[in-house]
Scaffold this motif. Structure first.
Motif, PDB file in Angstrom:
ATOM      1  N   VAL A   1      -6.076  33.163  12.640  1.00  0.00           N
ATOM      2  CA  VAL A   1      -6.332  34.232  11.665  1.00  0.00           C
ATOM      3  C   VAL A   1      -5.306  35.347  11.815  1.00  0.00           C
ATOM      4  CG1 VAL A   1      -7.965  36.051  11.010  1.00  0.00           C
ATOM      5  CG2 VAL A   1      -8.772  33.719  11.391  1.00  0.00           C
ATOM      6  N   LYS A   2      -5.028  35.736  13.060  1.00  0.00           N
ATOM      7  CA  LYS A   2      -4.062  36.814  13.287  1.00  0.00           C
ATOM      8  C   LYS A   2      -2.660  36.406  12.843  1.00  0.00           C
ATOM      9  CE  LYS A   2      -4.353  39.447  16.950  1.00  0.00           C
ATOM     10  NZ  LYS A   2      -4.492  39.916  18.349  1.00  0.00           N
ATOM     11  N   LEU A   3      -2.282  35.147  13.090  1.00  0.00           N
ATOM     12  CA  LEU A   3      -0.954  34.697  12.675  1.00  0.00           C
ATOM     13  C   LEU A   3      -0.856  34.656  11.155  1.00  0.00           C
ATOM     14  CD1 LEU A   3       1.848  33.744  13.400  1.00  0.00           C
ATOM     15  CD2 LEU A   3       0.942  31.414  13.613  1.00  0.00           C
ATOM     16  N   LYS A   4      -1.886  34.162  10.498  1.00  0.00           N
ATOM     17  CA  LYS A   4      -1.890  34.124   9.033  1.00  0.00           C
ATOM     18  C   LYS A   4      -1.778  35.538   8.463  1.00  0.00           C
ATOM     19  CE  LYS A   4      -4.375  32.258   5.094  1.00  0.00           C
ATOM     20  NZ  LYS A   4      -5.508  31.448   4.654  1.00  0.00           N
ATOM     21  N   HIS A   5      -2.533  36.467   9.042  1.00  0.00           N
ATOM     22  CA  HIS A   5      -2.476  37.869   8.590  1.00  0.00           C
ATOM     23  C   HIS A   5      -1.079  38.453   8.826  1.00  0.00           C
ATOM     24  CE1 HIS A   5      -3.635  41.998   7.815  1.00  0.00           C
ATOM     25  NE2 HIS A   5      -3.073  42.320   8.968  1.00  0.00           N
ATOM     26  N   TRP A   6      -0.492  38.171   9.993  1.00  0.00           N
ATOM     27  CA  TRP A   6       0.840  38.695  10.305  1.00  0.00           C
ATOM     28  C   TRP A   6       1.866  38.178   9.302  1.00  0.00           C
ATOM     29  CZ3 TRP A   6       5.724  37.107  11.359  1.00  0.00           C
ATOM     30  CH2 TRP A   6       6.591  38.077  11.875  1.00  0.00           C
TER      31      TRP A   6
ATOM     32  N   LEU B   1       1.458  26.306  25.240  1.00  0.00           N
ATOM     33  CA  LEU B   1       1.687  27.590  25.903  1.00  0.00           C
ATOM     34  C   LEU B   1       3.078  28.120  25.558  1.00  0.00           C
ATOM     35  CD1 LEU B   1       0.909  29.870  27.792  1.00  0.00           C
ATOM     36  CD2 LEU B   1       1.642  28.429  29.712  1.00  0.00           C
ATOM     37  N   ALA B   2       4.066  27.239  25.590  1.00  0.00           N
ATOM     38  CA  ALA B   2       5.435  27.666  25.266  1.00  0.00           C
ATOM     39  C   ALA B   2       5.521  28.177  23.832  1.00  0.00           C
ATOM     40  CB  ALA B   2       6.407  26.516  25.479  1.00  0.00           C
ATOM     41  N   MET B   3       4.873  27.476  22.899  1.00  0.00           N
ATOM     42  CA  MET B   3       4.902  27.905  21.495  1.00  0.00           C
ATOM     43  C   MET B   3       4.123  29.209  21.324  1.00  0.00           C
ATOM     44  SD  MET B   3       6.059  27.454  18.484  1.00  0.00           S
ATOM     45  CE  MET B   3       6.893  25.930  18.894  1.00  0.00           C
ATOM     46  N   ALA B   4       2.993  29.347  22.015  1.00  0.00           N
ATOM     47  CA  ALA B   4       2.224  30.595  21.935  1.00  0.00           C
ATOM     48  C   ALA B   4       3.061  31.769  22.439  1.00  0.00           C
ATOM     49  CB  ALA B   4       0.928  30.474  22.729  1.00  0.00           C
ATOM     50  N   CYS B   5       3.845  31.537  23.484  1.00  0.00           N
ATOM     51  CA  CYS B   5       4.749  32.586  23.993  1.00  0.00           C
ATOM     52  C   CYS B   5       5.810  32.932  22.959  1.00  0.00           C
ATOM     53  CB  CYS B   5       5.412  32.137  25.291  1.00  0.00           C
ATOM     54  SG  CYS B   5       4.289  32.074  26.693  1.00  0.00           S
ATOM     55  N   MET B   6       6.331  31.918  22.282  1.00  0.00           N
ATOM     56  CA  MET B   6       7.341  32.161  21.245  1.00  0.00           C
ATOM     57  C   MET B   6       6.738  32.940  20.080  1.00  0.00           C
ATOM     58  SD  MET B   6       9.320  28.469  21.352  1.00  0.00           S
ATOM     59  CE  MET B   6      10.275  28.781  19.878  1.00  0.00           C
ATOM     60  N   ILE B   7       5.517  32.590  19.704  1.00  0.00           N
ATOM     61  CA  ILE B   7       4.828  33.300  18.616  1.00  0.00           C
ATOM     62  C   ILE B   7       4.603  34.754  19.017  1.00  0.00           C
ATOM     63  CG2 ILE B   7       2.636  33.486  17.351  1.00  0.00           C
ATOM     64  CD1 ILE B   7       2.563  30.350  17.423  1.00  0.00           C
ATOM     65  N   GLN B   8       4.171  34.978  20.247  1.00  0.00           N
ATOM     66  CA  GLN B   8       3.955  36.346  20.722  1.00  0.00           C
ATOM     67  C   GLN B   8       5.255  37.144  20.671  1.00  0.00           C
ATOM     68  OE1 GLN B   8       1.493  37.084  24.208  1.00  0.00           O
ATOM     69  NE2 GLN B   8       3.042  38.488  24.988  1.00  0.00           N
ATOM     70  N   ALA B   9       6.339  36.544  21.118  1.00  0.00           N
ATOM     71  CA  ALA B   9       7.632  37.243  21.104  1.00  0.00           C
ATOM     72  C   ALA B   9       8.082  37.508  19.674  1.00  0.00           C
ATOM     73  CB  ALA B   9       8.682  36.421  21.846  1.00  0.00           C
TER      74      ALA B   9
ATOM     75  N   ASN C   1      -0.610  23.562  10.335  1.00  0.00           N
ATOM     76  CA  ASN C   1      -1.674  23.066  11.220  1.00  0.00           C
ATOM     77  C   ASN C   1      -2.135  24.141  12.201  1.00  0.00           C
ATOM     78  OD1 ASN C   1      -1.797  20.519  10.066  1.00  0.00           O
ATOM     79  ND2 ASN C   1      -0.322  19.647  11.487  1.00  0.00           N
ATOM     80  N   ILE C   2      -1.223  24.956  12.681  1.00  0.00           N
ATOM     81  CA  ILE C   2      -1.582  26.043  13.600  1.00  0.00           C
ATOM     82  C   ILE C   2      -2.405  27.095  12.862  1.00  0.00           C
ATOM     83  CG2 ILE C   2      -0.652  27.972  14.950  1.00  0.00           C
ATOM     84  CD1 ILE C   2       1.702  26.056  15.709  1.00  0.00           C
ATOM     85  N   ILE C   3      -1.955  27.482  11.677  1.00  0.00           N
ATOM     86  CA  ILE C   3      -2.629  28.534  10.914  1.00  0.00           C
ATOM     87  C   ILE C   3      -4.022  28.117  10.458  1.00  0.00           C
ATOM     88  CG2 ILE C   3      -2.550  29.795   8.711  1.00  0.00           C
ATOM     89  CD1 ILE C   3       0.444  30.070   9.147  1.00  0.00           C
ATOM     90  N   THR C   4      -4.183  26.846  10.126  1.00  0.00           N
ATOM     91  CA  THR C   4      -5.496  26.375   9.666  1.00  0.00           C
ATOM     92  C   THR C   4      -6.418  26.012  10.817  1.00  0.00           C
ATOM     93  OG1 THR C   4      -4.673  24.113   9.447  1.00  0.00           O
ATOM     94  CG2 THR C   4      -4.587  25.526   7.462  1.00  0.00           C
ATOM     95  N   GLY C   5      -5.892  26.051  12.039  1.00  0.00           N
ATOM     96  CA  GLY C   5      -6.721  25.722  13.186  1.00  0.00           C
ATOM     97  C   GLY C   5      -6.838  24.239  13.463  1.00  0.00           C
ATOM     98  N   ARG C   6      -6.100  23.415  12.732  1.00  0.00           N
ATOM     99  CA  ARG C   6      -6.125  21.975  12.988  1.00  0.00           C
ATOM    100  C   ARG C   6      -5.449  21.636  14.305  1.00  0.00           C
ATOM    101  NH1 ARG C   6      -5.297  21.653   7.200  1.00  0.00           N
ATOM    102  NH2 ARG C   6      -3.055  21.661   7.577  1.00  0.00           N
ATOM    103  N   SER C   7      -4.537  22.495  14.750  1.00  0.00           N
ATOM    104  CA  SER C   7      -3.914  22.306  16.061  1.00  0.00           C
ATOM    105  C   SER C   7      -3.743  23.662  16.726  1.00  0.00           C
ATOM    106  CB  SER C   7      -2.570  21.587  15.935  1.00  0.00           C
ATOM    107  OG  SER C   7      -1.637  22.382  15.254  1.00  0.00           O
ATOM    108  N   THR C   8      -3.607  23.621  18.028  1.00  0.00           N
ATOM    109  CA  THR C   8      -3.414  24.831  18.824  1.00  0.00           C
ATOM    110  C   THR C   8      -2.014  24.771  19.411  1.00  0.00           C
ATOM    111  OG1 THR C   8      -5.754  24.824  19.394  1.00  0.00           O
ATOM    112  CG2 THR C   8      -4.314  26.146  20.777  1.00  0.00           C
ATOM    113  N   PRO C   9      -1.278  25.861  19.361  1.00  0.00           N
ATOM    114  CA  PRO C   9       0.082  25.822  19.908  1.00  0.00           C
ATOM    115  C   PRO C   9       0.080  25.607  21.417  1.00  0.00           C
ATOM    116  CG  PRO C   9      -0.528  28.077  19.374  1.00  0.00           C
ATOM    117  CD  PRO C   9      -1.632  27.196  18.872  1.00  0.00           C
TER     118      PRO C   9
ATOM    119  N   VAL D   1       0.410  38.800  17.704  1.00  0.00           N
ATOM    120  CA  VAL D   1      -0.370  37.605  18.012  1.00  0.00           C
ATOM    121  C   VAL D   1      -0.009  37.241  19.450  1.00  0.00           C
ATOM    122  CG1 VAL D   1      -0.899  35.230  17.372  1.00  0.00           C
ATOM    123  CG2 VAL D   1      -0.181  36.853  15.594  1.00  0.00           C
ATOM    124  N   THR D   2      -0.970  37.368  20.351  1.00  0.00           N
ATOM    125  CA  THR D   2      -0.685  37.182  21.773  1.00  0.00           C
ATOM    126  C   THR D   2      -1.051  35.784  22.252  1.00  0.00           C
ATOM    127  OG1 THR D   2      -2.850  37.932  22.522  1.00  0.00           O
ATOM    128  CG2 THR D   2      -1.151  39.631  22.187  1.00  0.00           C
TER     129      THR D   2
END
Length: 92
Positions: A13-18, A52-60, A42-50, A66-67
């Motif tokens: 939800v936070k990524l979609k809003h961002w 750890l490395a991708m979550a770090c990239m998204i946060q950066a 797939n990440i935005i709809t919740g069908r998949s979860t990023p 989006v942390t």
């Protein structure tokens, strides 16, 4: 809905809003992260979860909007928060 599903959905939800707030299409984010638009969808709809490395990239990329912890289940997020607090105390 389980706590885990709710917490993982929070990241989506936070990524979609961002993306909306920054007028960035999914394809733009995909290009910046070197993944496919389908993977972003797939990440935005919740069908998949990023990962750890991708979550770090998204946060950066979102400059912390989006942390990494937005993708963790609630118990893991609490443990990470406790670890961060102990690091801040020992640094001070």
């Amino acid at each position: 809905m389980s706590r885990t599903a709710h917490t993982k959905r929070l990241g989506a939800v936070k990524l979609k809003h961002w993306l909306s707030a920054n007028e960035m299409p999914q394809m733009g984010l995909a290009a910046r992260l070197s993944i496919t638009q389908a993977a972003v969808s797939n990440i935005i709809t919740g069908r998949s979860t990023p990962s750890l490395a991708m979550a770090c990239m998204i946060q950066a990329f979102t400059r912390g909007a989006v942390t990494v912890t937005d993708w963790l289940d609630s118990e893991a997020a609490v443990r990470v928060g406790a670890m961060e607090a102990s690091v801040e105390v020992s640094d001070g």
